[in-house]
Enzyme design. Sequence first.
Site, PDB file in Angstrom:
ATOM      1  N   ASN A 197      -3.031  -3.148  -5.240  1.00  0.00           N
ATOM      2  CA  ASN A 197      -3.542  -3.325  -6.230  1.00  0.00           C
ATOM      3  C   ASN A 197      -3.380  -4.935  -6.233  1.00  0.00           C
ATOM      4  O   ASN A 197      -2.263  -5.327  -6.321  1.00  0.00           O
ATOM      5  CB  ASN A 197      -2.660  -2.554  -6.879  1.00  0.00           C
ATOM      6  CG  ASN A 197      -2.505  -3.298  -8.501  1.00  0.00           C
ATOM      7  OD1 ASN A 197      -3.654  -3.836  -8.589  1.00  0.00           O
ATOM      8  ND2 ASN A 197      -1.349  -3.228  -9.274  1.00  0.00           N
ATOM      9  N   TRP A 198      -4.373  -5.870  -6.434  1.00  0.00           N
ATOM     10  CA  TRP A 198      -4.350  -6.675  -5.742  1.00  0.00           C
ATOM     11  C   TRP A 198      -3.569  -7.634  -6.797  1.00  0.00           C
ATOM     12  O   TRP A 198      -3.008  -8.878  -6.722  1.00  0.00           O
ATOM     13  CB  TRP A 198      -5.747  -7.411  -5.052  1.00  0.00           C
ATOM     14  CG  TRP A 198      -5.599  -7.373  -3.885  1.00  0.00           C
ATOM     15  CD1 TRP A 198      -5.036  -6.632  -2.925  1.00  0.00           C
ATOM     16  CD2 TRP A 198      -7.428  -8.150  -3.106  1.00  0.00           C
ATOM     17  NE1 TRP A 198      -5.861  -6.739  -2.003  1.00  0.00           N
ATOM     18  CE2 TRP A 198      -6.485  -7.734  -1.889  1.00  0.00           C
ATOM     19  CE3 TRP A 198      -8.087  -9.048  -3.750  1.00  0.00           C
ATOM     20  CZ2 TRP A 198      -7.868  -7.697  -1.247  1.00  0.00           C
ATOM     21  CZ3 TRP A 198      -9.238  -9.250  -2.967  1.00  0.00           C
ATOM     22  CH2 TRP A 198      -8.730  -8.569  -2.275  1.00  0.00           C
ATOM     23  N   LYS A 199      -3.549  -7.443  -8.172  1.00  0.00           N
ATOM     24  CA  LYS A 199      -3.274  -7.813  -9.559  1.00  0.00           C
ATOM     25  C   LYS A 199      -3.423  -9.161  -9.620  1.00  0.00           C
ATOM     26  O   LYS A 199      -4.385  -9.088  -9.276  1.00  0.00           O
ATOM     27  CB  LYS A 199      -1.740  -7.970  -9.302  1.00  0.00           C
ATOM     28  CG  LYS A 199      -0.503  -6.312  -8.578  1.00  0.00           C
ATOM     29  CD  LYS A 199       0.723  -6.782  -9.182  1.00  0.00           C
ATOM     30  CE  LYS A 199       1.762  -5.436  -8.096  1.00  0.00           C
ATOM     31  NZ  LYS A 199       3.158  -5.380  -8.874  1.00  0.00           N
ATOM     32  N   HIS A 224      -1.263   1.029 -15.912  1.00  0.00           N
ATOM     33  CA  HIS A 224      -0.781   0.605 -15.505  1.00  0.00           C
ATOM     34  C   HIS A 224       0.747  -0.336 -15.799  1.00  0.00           C
ATOM     35  O   HIS A 224       0.986  -0.772 -16.991  1.00  0.00           O
ATOM     36  CB  HIS A 224      -0.920  -0.645 -14.290  1.00  0.00           C
ATOM     37  CG  HIS A 224      -0.282  -0.820 -13.023  1.00  0.00           C
ATOM     38  ND1 HIS A 224       1.196  -2.291 -13.069  1.00  0.00           N
ATOM     39  CD2 HIS A 224       0.135  -0.881 -11.371  1.00  0.00           C
ATOM     40  CE1 HIS A 224       2.055  -2.232 -12.105  1.00  0.00           C
ATOM     41  NE2 HIS A 224       1.214  -1.273 -11.126  1.00  0.00           N
ATOM     42  N   GLU A 273       2.561  -2.351 -16.013  1.00  0.00           N
ATOM     43  CA  GLU A 273       2.527  -4.131 -16.601  1.00  0.00           C
ATOM     44  C   GLU A 273       1.735  -4.049 -17.302  1.00  0.00           C
ATOM     45  O   GLU A 273       1.903  -5.424 -18.223  1.00  0.00           O
ATOM     46  CB  GLU A 273       1.599  -5.061 -15.076  1.00  0.00           C
ATOM     47  CG  GLU A 273       3.107  -4.795 -14.010  1.00  0.00           C
ATOM     48  CD  GLU A 273       2.690  -5.315 -12.616  1.00  0.00           C
ATOM     49  OE1 GLU A 273       1.871  -6.206 -12.633  1.00  0.00           O
ATOM     50  OE2 GLU A 273       3.627  -5.740 -11.685  1.00  0.00           O
ATOM     51  N   GLU A 281       4.375   5.678 -10.680  1.00  0.00           N
ATOM     52  CA  GLU A 281       5.399   4.364 -10.372  1.00  0.00           C
ATOM     53  C   GLU A 281       6.367   4.221 -11.136  1.00  0.00           C
ATOM     54  O   GLU A 281       6.660   3.728 -12.228  1.00  0.00           O
ATOM     55  CB  GLU A 281       4.304   3.411 -10.518  1.00  0.00           C
ATOM     56  CG  GLU A 281       2.803   3.093  -9.873  1.00  0.00           C
ATOM     57  CD  GLU A 281       2.065   1.844  -9.594  1.00  0.00           C
ATOM     58  OE1 GLU A 281       1.840   1.841  -8.488  1.00  0.00           O
ATOM     59  OE2 GLU A 281       1.243   1.530 -10.515  1.00  0.00           O
ATOM     60  N   GLY A 331       7.048  -4.042  -7.675  1.00  0.00           N
ATOM     61  CA  GLY A 331       7.377  -5.031  -7.342  1.00  0.00           C
ATOM     62  C   GLY A 331       9.351  -5.900  -6.857  1.00  0.00           C
ATOM     63  O   GLY A 331       9.451  -7.036  -6.613  1.00  0.00           O
ATOM     64  N   SER A 389       6.422  -0.844  -4.588  1.00  0.00           N
ATOM     65  CA  SER A 389       7.638  -1.152  -3.330  1.00  0.00           C
ATOM     66  C   SER A 389       7.324  -1.045  -1.987  1.00  0.00           C
ATOM     67  O   SER A 389       8.042  -0.254  -0.503  1.00  0.00           O
ATOM     68  CB  SER A 389       9.336  -1.280  -3.019  1.00  0.00           C
ATOM     69  OG  SER A 389       9.696  -2.379  -4.300  1.00  0.00           O
ATOM     70  N   GLY A 397       0.881  -2.268  -4.199  1.00  0.00           N
ATOM     71  CA  GLY A 397       1.271  -3.704  -4.498  1.00  0.00           C
ATOM     72  C   GLY A 397       0.896  -4.765  -3.339  1.00  0.00           C
ATOM     73  O   GLY A 397       0.268  -5.611  -2.622  1.00  0.00           O
ATOM     74  N   GLY A 398       2.252  -5.529  -3.855  1.00  0.00           N
ATOM     75  CA  GLY A 398       2.297  -6.715  -2.697  1.00  0.00           C
ATOM     76  C   GLY A 398       1.634  -6.542  -1.330  1.00  0.00           C
ATOM     77  O   GLY A 398       1.178  -7.163  -0.467  1.00  0.00           O
TER      78      GLY A 398
HETATM   79  C1  PEP Z   1       2.028  -2.097  -7.743  1.00  0.00           C
HETATM   80  O1  PEP Z   1       1.743  -2.792  -8.930  1.00  0.00           O
HETATM   81  O2  PEP Z   1       1.074  -0.673  -8.318  1.00  0.00           O
HETATM   82  C2  PEP Z   1       2.913  -1.001  -6.792  1.00  0.00           C
HETATM   83  C3  PEP Z   1       3.418  -0.459  -6.349  1.00  0.00           C
HETATM   84  O3  PEP Z   1       3.620  -2.979  -6.825  1.00  0.00           O
HETATM   85  P1  PEP Z   1       4.343  -3.203  -5.515  1.00  0.00           P
HETATM   86  O4  PEP Z   1       4.246  -1.593  -4.417  1.00  0.00           O
HETATM   87  O5  PEP Z   1       4.284  -4.483  -5.140  1.00  0.00           O
HETATM   88  O6  PEP Z   1       6.177  -3.015  -5.788  1.00  0.00           O
END
Ligand code: PEP
Length: 246
Positions: A9-11, A95, A97, A163, A169, A207, A228-229
């Site tokens: 997930n590049w956000k 999500h 966010e 999640e 994050g 994470s 994500g990241g």
């Molecule tokens: C996400 O955005 O779905 C996520 C899991 O982010 P991260 O891996 O950065 O915690």
Amino acid sequence: MQTPWIIGNWKMNGRIDRNIALINAFKTFRLPEKVHIGIASSYPYIHQLYTELQETSIWVGAEDCSQFYDDGAYTGEVSANMLADCGAKFVIIGHSERRTYFSENNDLLKIKLQNALSAGLLPIFCVGETLQERESGQEEKVIASQLAILRDFADASMIVAYEPVWAIGTGKVAEPEQIQAMHQFMNEEILSITGKRDKIPLLYGGSVNADNASIILKTSCVDGALVGGASLKADVFMRIITAATE
Ligand code: PEP
């Protein structure tokens, strides 16, 4: 064992030149056949990714879709049909966010899920509790209420991602025991809500990185990861994908 899923997930990240550099780096790796791999990007880059990744097994997806289905006077909106037209195969719905910054709730998410399915996209429906909800012992109640909308989608093909909001994050990963307990609870809950016997793949997100992927992906009831990241670094994402083959 089902084929595992690793979805990036590049956000709200990306630029045309940076995307090319990242994709070119992915292309230097030999992608395993036995892992479903996807990258969800912001709307403007979906078609770029689709074009660049056409000869690979990597699916392109979106991070959200509009609540409106038919074309029309909805300035700024992007419909599920448009996403499919641009090459998206899946879409992340709900999500945390989006739930936090855009107050997305079950009523809205139900419509978005329906739109995604009608457009032929595979939804990745996200659920997760906040730290406060976990610390007050409410996590199962919260997840059950988020999953309740699946009642209307008993026969739909979709993926569900657990999640925990406190792990997204933050670098704070849920313990394998917490993940396993929640995924087991979710399997039972989905079965009781939908009466559906076919297993819905359950991904963990929060994470995930190259160092913890292996243990998370080996945890019972985990069918893959939403990343994500760490999906923004080709070598790290590749190590996570490799961990899914172990
Ligand atoms: C996400 O955005 O779905 C996520 C899991 O982010 P991260 O891996 O950065 O915690």
